[in-house]
Design a protein around this motif. Structure first.
Motif, PDB file in Angstrom:
ATOM      1  N   VAL A 290       0.653  -1.131  -0.020  1.00 60.62           N
ATOM      2  CA  VAL A 290       0.140  -0.063   0.011  1.00 60.62           C
ATOM      3  C   VAL A 290       0.906   1.267   0.037  1.00 60.62           C
ATOM      4  CG1 VAL A 290      -1.803   1.156   1.317  1.00 60.62           C
ATOM      5  CG2 VAL A 290      -2.007  -1.115   1.109  1.00 60.62           C
ATOM      6  N   GLY A 291       1.937   1.386   0.898  1.00 59.60           N
ATOM      7  CA  GLY A 291       2.760   2.514   0.744  1.00 59.60           C
ATOM      8  C   GLY A 291       3.538   2.756  -0.467  1.00 59.60           C
ATOM      9  N   GLU A 292       3.986   1.531  -1.084  1.00 61.51           N
ATOM     10  CA  GLU A 292       4.660   1.652  -2.183  1.00 61.51           C
ATOM     11  C   GLU A 292       3.703   2.028  -3.549  1.00 61.51           C
ATOM     12  OE1 GLU A 292       6.791  -1.168  -5.607  1.00 61.51           O
ATOM     13  OE2 GLU A 292       5.964  -2.144  -3.802  1.00 61.51           O
ATOM     14  N   TRP A 293       2.575   1.728  -3.272  1.00 58.71           N
ATOM     15  CA  TRP A 293       1.622   2.059  -4.409  1.00 58.71           C
ATOM     16  C   TRP A 293       1.081   3.719  -4.182  1.00 58.71           C
ATOM     17  CZ3 TRP A 293      -4.009   3.804  -3.678  1.00 58.71           C
ATOM     18  CH2 TRP A 293      -4.393   3.889  -4.782  1.00 58.71           C
ATOM     19  N   LEU A 294       0.870   4.009  -3.026  1.00 62.90           N
ATOM     20  CA  LEU A 294       0.698   5.482  -2.663  1.00 62.90           C
ATOM     21  C   LEU A 294       1.838   6.425  -2.924  1.00 62.90           C
ATOM     22  CD1 LEU A 294      -1.487   5.386   0.882  1.00 62.90           C
ATOM     23  CD2 LEU A 294      -2.074   6.452  -1.554  1.00 62.90           C
ATOM     24  N   TRP A 295       3.199   6.007  -2.894  1.00 62.65           N
ATOM     25  CA  TRP A 295       4.137   6.892  -3.183  1.00 62.65           C
ATOM     26  C   TRP A 295       4.204   6.759  -4.501  1.00 62.65           C
ATOM     27  CZ3 TRP A 295       6.953  10.544  -1.177  1.00 62.65           C
ATOM     28  CH2 TRP A 295       8.146  10.923  -2.144  1.00 62.65           C
ATOM     29  N   GLY A 296       3.885   6.287  -5.393  1.00 59.55           N
ATOM     30  CA  GLY A 296       3.857   6.074  -6.926  1.00 59.55           C
ATOM     31  C   GLY A 296       2.835   6.992  -7.357  1.00 59.55           C
ATOM     32  N   GLN A 297       1.918   7.234  -6.565  1.00 58.21           N
ATOM     33  CA  GLN A 297       0.877   8.355  -6.775  1.00 58.21           C
ATOM     34  C   GLN A 297       1.131   9.691  -6.662  1.00 58.21           C
ATOM     35  OE1 GLN A 297      -2.042   7.281  -8.173  1.00 58.21           O
ATOM     36  NE2 GLN A 297      -1.005   5.180  -7.997  1.00 58.21           N
ATOM     37  N   VAL A 298       2.238   9.955  -5.793  1.00 62.40           N
ATOM     38  CA  VAL A 298       2.595  11.286  -5.292  1.00 62.40           C
ATOM     39  C   VAL A 298       4.024  11.736  -5.425  1.00 62.40           C
ATOM     40  CG1 VAL A 298       0.699  11.268  -3.470  1.00 62.40           C
ATOM     41  CG2 VAL A 298       3.035  10.662  -2.785  1.00 62.40           C
ATOM     42  N   GLY A 299       4.827  10.458  -5.513  1.00 61.56           N
ATOM     43  CA  GLY A 299       6.273  10.864  -5.520  1.00 61.56           C
ATOM     44  C   GLY A 299       6.991  11.160  -6.907  1.00 61.56           C
ATOM     45  N   GLY A 300       6.446  10.889  -7.868  1.00 62.48           N
ATOM     46  CA  GLY A 300       6.764  11.035  -9.165  1.00 62.48           C
ATOM     47  C   GLY A 300       7.983  10.076  -9.578  1.00 62.48           C
ATOM     48  N   SER A 301       9.191  10.415  -9.939  1.00 60.95           N
ATOM     49  CA  SER A 301      10.250   9.815 -10.357  1.00 60.95           C
ATOM     50  C   SER A 301      11.381   9.780  -9.007  1.00 60.95           C
ATOM     51  CB  SER A 301      10.890  10.448 -11.476  1.00 60.95           C
ATOM     52  OG  SER A 301      11.360  11.598 -11.297  1.00 60.95           O
ATOM     53  N   GLN A 302      10.878  10.383  -7.923  1.00 58.24           N
ATOM     54  CA  GLN A 302      11.760  10.441  -6.835  1.00 58.24           C
ATOM     55  C   GLN A 302      11.864   9.366  -6.262  1.00 58.24           C
ATOM     56  OE1 GLN A 302      13.808  13.309  -6.159  1.00 58.24           O
ATOM     57  NE2 GLN A 302      12.994  13.886  -8.248  1.00 58.24           N
ATOM     58  N   PRO A 303      13.072   8.907  -5.598  1.00 60.76           N
ATOM     59  CA  PRO A 303      13.174   7.690  -4.581  1.00 60.76           C
ATOM     60  C   PRO A 303      12.096   7.995  -3.376  1.00 60.76           C
ATOM     61  CG  PRO A 303      15.129   8.781  -4.507  1.00 60.76           C
ATOM     62  CD  PRO A 303      14.124   9.684  -5.737  1.00 60.76           C
ATOM     63  N   ALA A 304      11.534   6.904  -2.850  1.00 64.70           N
ATOM     64  CA  ALA A 304      10.660   7.133  -1.516  1.00 64.70           C
ATOM     65  C   ALA A 304      11.903   7.485  -0.539  1.00 64.70           C
ATOM     66  CB  ALA A 304      10.095   5.989  -1.357  1.00 64.70           C
ATOM     67  N   PRO A 305      11.277   8.358   0.461  1.00 69.11           N
ATOM     68  CA  PRO A 305      12.189   8.657   1.628  1.00 69.11           C
ATOM     69  C   PRO A 305      12.433   7.464   2.495  1.00 69.11           C
ATOM     70  CG  PRO A 305      10.651  10.285   1.190  1.00 69.11           C
ATOM     71  CD  PRO A 305      10.087   9.211   0.492  1.00 69.11           C
ATOM     72  N   ALA A 306      11.356   6.617   2.618  1.00 68.65           N
ATOM     73  CA  ALA A 306      11.368   5.323   3.407  1.00 68.65           C
ATOM     74  C   ALA A 306      10.957   4.174   2.372  1.00 68.65           C
ATOM     75  CB  ALA A 306      10.748   5.425   4.582  1.00 68.65           C
ATOM     76  N   LEU A 307      11.360   3.025   2.497  1.00 68.21           N
ATOM     77  CA  LEU A 307      10.876   1.810   1.920  1.00 68.21           C
ATOM     78  C   LEU A 307      10.999   0.762   2.721  1.00 68.21           C
ATOM     79  CD1 LEU A 307       9.923   1.036  -1.144  1.00 68.21           C
ATOM     80  CD2 LEU A 307      12.196   0.849  -1.507  1.00 68.21           C
ATOM     81  N   SER A 308      10.128  -0.357   2.573  1.00 62.87           N
ATOM     82  CA  SER A 308      10.129  -1.615   3.019  1.00 62.87           C
ATOM     83  C   SER A 308       9.733  -2.475   1.893  1.00 62.87           C
ATOM     84  CB  SER A 308       9.025  -1.928   4.304  1.00 62.87           C
ATOM     85  OG  SER A 308       7.810  -1.545   3.768  1.00 62.87           O
ATOM     86  N   VAL A 309      10.719  -3.629   1.724  1.00 58.83           N
ATOM     87  CA  VAL A 309      10.425  -4.494   0.673  1.00 58.83           C
ATOM     88  C   VAL A 309       9.716  -5.853   1.151  1.00 58.83           C
ATOM     89  CG1 VAL A 309      11.567  -5.732  -1.260  1.00 58.83           C
ATOM     90  CG2 VAL A 309      12.523  -3.376  -0.532  1.00 58.83           C
ATOM     91  N   PRO A 310       8.711  -6.215   0.723  1.00 54.66           N
ATOM     92  CA  PRO A 310       8.074  -7.546   1.093  1.00 54.66           C
ATOM     93  C   PRO A 310       8.926  -8.788   0.427  1.00 54.66           C
ATOM     94  CG  PRO A 310       6.507  -6.450  -0.274  1.00 54.66           C
ATOM     95  CD  PRO A 310       7.744  -5.471  -0.211  1.00 54.66           C
ATOM     96  N   MET A 311       9.363  -9.593   1.068  1.00 53.45           N
ATOM     97  CA  MET A 311      10.161 -10.966   0.291  1.00 53.45           C
ATOM     98  C   MET A 311       9.413 -12.160   0.830  1.00 53.45           C
ATOM     99  SD  MET A 311      12.717  -8.960  -0.789  1.00 53.45           S
ATOM    100  CE  MET A 311      13.980 -10.137  -1.251  1.00 53.45           C
TER     101      MET A 311
END
Length: 209
Positions: A147-168
């Motif tokens: 959910v966080g990854e998707w929402l950042w994609g809506q607002v962050g443009g091409s910028q890297p997310a300030p924080a990120l968690s990766v589900p493995m």
């Protein structure tokens, strides 16, 4: 009747009415009180009795299909993605996992047979409840990271997310790690960005070790 169990709709007992077109249904003391009450705590049990709330000993939840919704082609409207963010489901999962000393939480259909077998035997073991609690928190953590990854994609443009968690997700164990005496494992990346991308993580080994 489902898989040998009798089911009762919450609304039929007036525990939780459906408000706001389904957005508020299980977020109710009649549900969460029954899940979170410590069975050996006299004050907790008296509060349940006072408010006519029954204990809930098993919580089985299938979350809204958020990942499948937002990764389909063409992408859904933003509003549809938002409506597929489950709220009540994760809340019940986390509550049941916290109170795993008394409650069994199931988030994976693969665990249904073990649950049914233990219920048929008369008791769900403490070890199974604890393992399912771990699985529950891992499940909601992965869900929220997407959910966080998707929402950042809506607002962050091409910028890297300030924080990120990766589900493995564990794909397979390996023969050994960097050295023969060390354990190792191979995981696949469950990030939305990797959905449908293929690559070595999804390759099929046909020969060799």
């Amino acid at each position: 009747m489902l898989i040998g169990l009798s089911l009762v709709m919450l609304a039929s007992h007036r525990i939780a009415n459906c408000w706001l077109t389904g957005r508020v249904k299980t977020l109710h003391p009649g549900v969460h009180g029954g899940i979170l009450a410590i069975r050996g705590n006299a004050d907790h049990m008296a509060a349940l009795q006072q408010h006519n709330i029954s204990t809930i000993d098993v919580v089985v939840v299938n979350l809204y299909p958020f990942r499948a919704t937002v990764t389909r082609a063409p992408p859904p409207p933003f509003e549809e993605g938002v409506e597929n963010i489950d709220i009540g489901g994760p809340a019940m999962i986390r509550a049941a996992a916290k109170n795993h000393a008394h409650v069994t939480v199931i988030v994976d259909p693969a665990d249904y047979p073990e649950l049914l077998g233990q219920l048929a035997a008369g008791e769900v073991s403490a070890g199974f409840r604890k393992k399912m609690a771990w699985k529950a928190y891992q499940h909601t953590a992965s869900y929220d990271s997407q959910v966080g990854e998707w929402l950042w994609g809506q607002v962050g443009g091409s910028q890297p997310a300030p924080a990120l968690s990766v589900p493995m997700k564990l794909a397979q164990g390996l023969r050994y790690g960097e050295n023969p005496h060390q354990a190792a494992a191979f995981y696949t990346d469950e990030s939305l960005a990797e959905a449908g991308q293929g690559g070595i993580a999804t390759a099929v080994q046909h020969h060799g070790k």
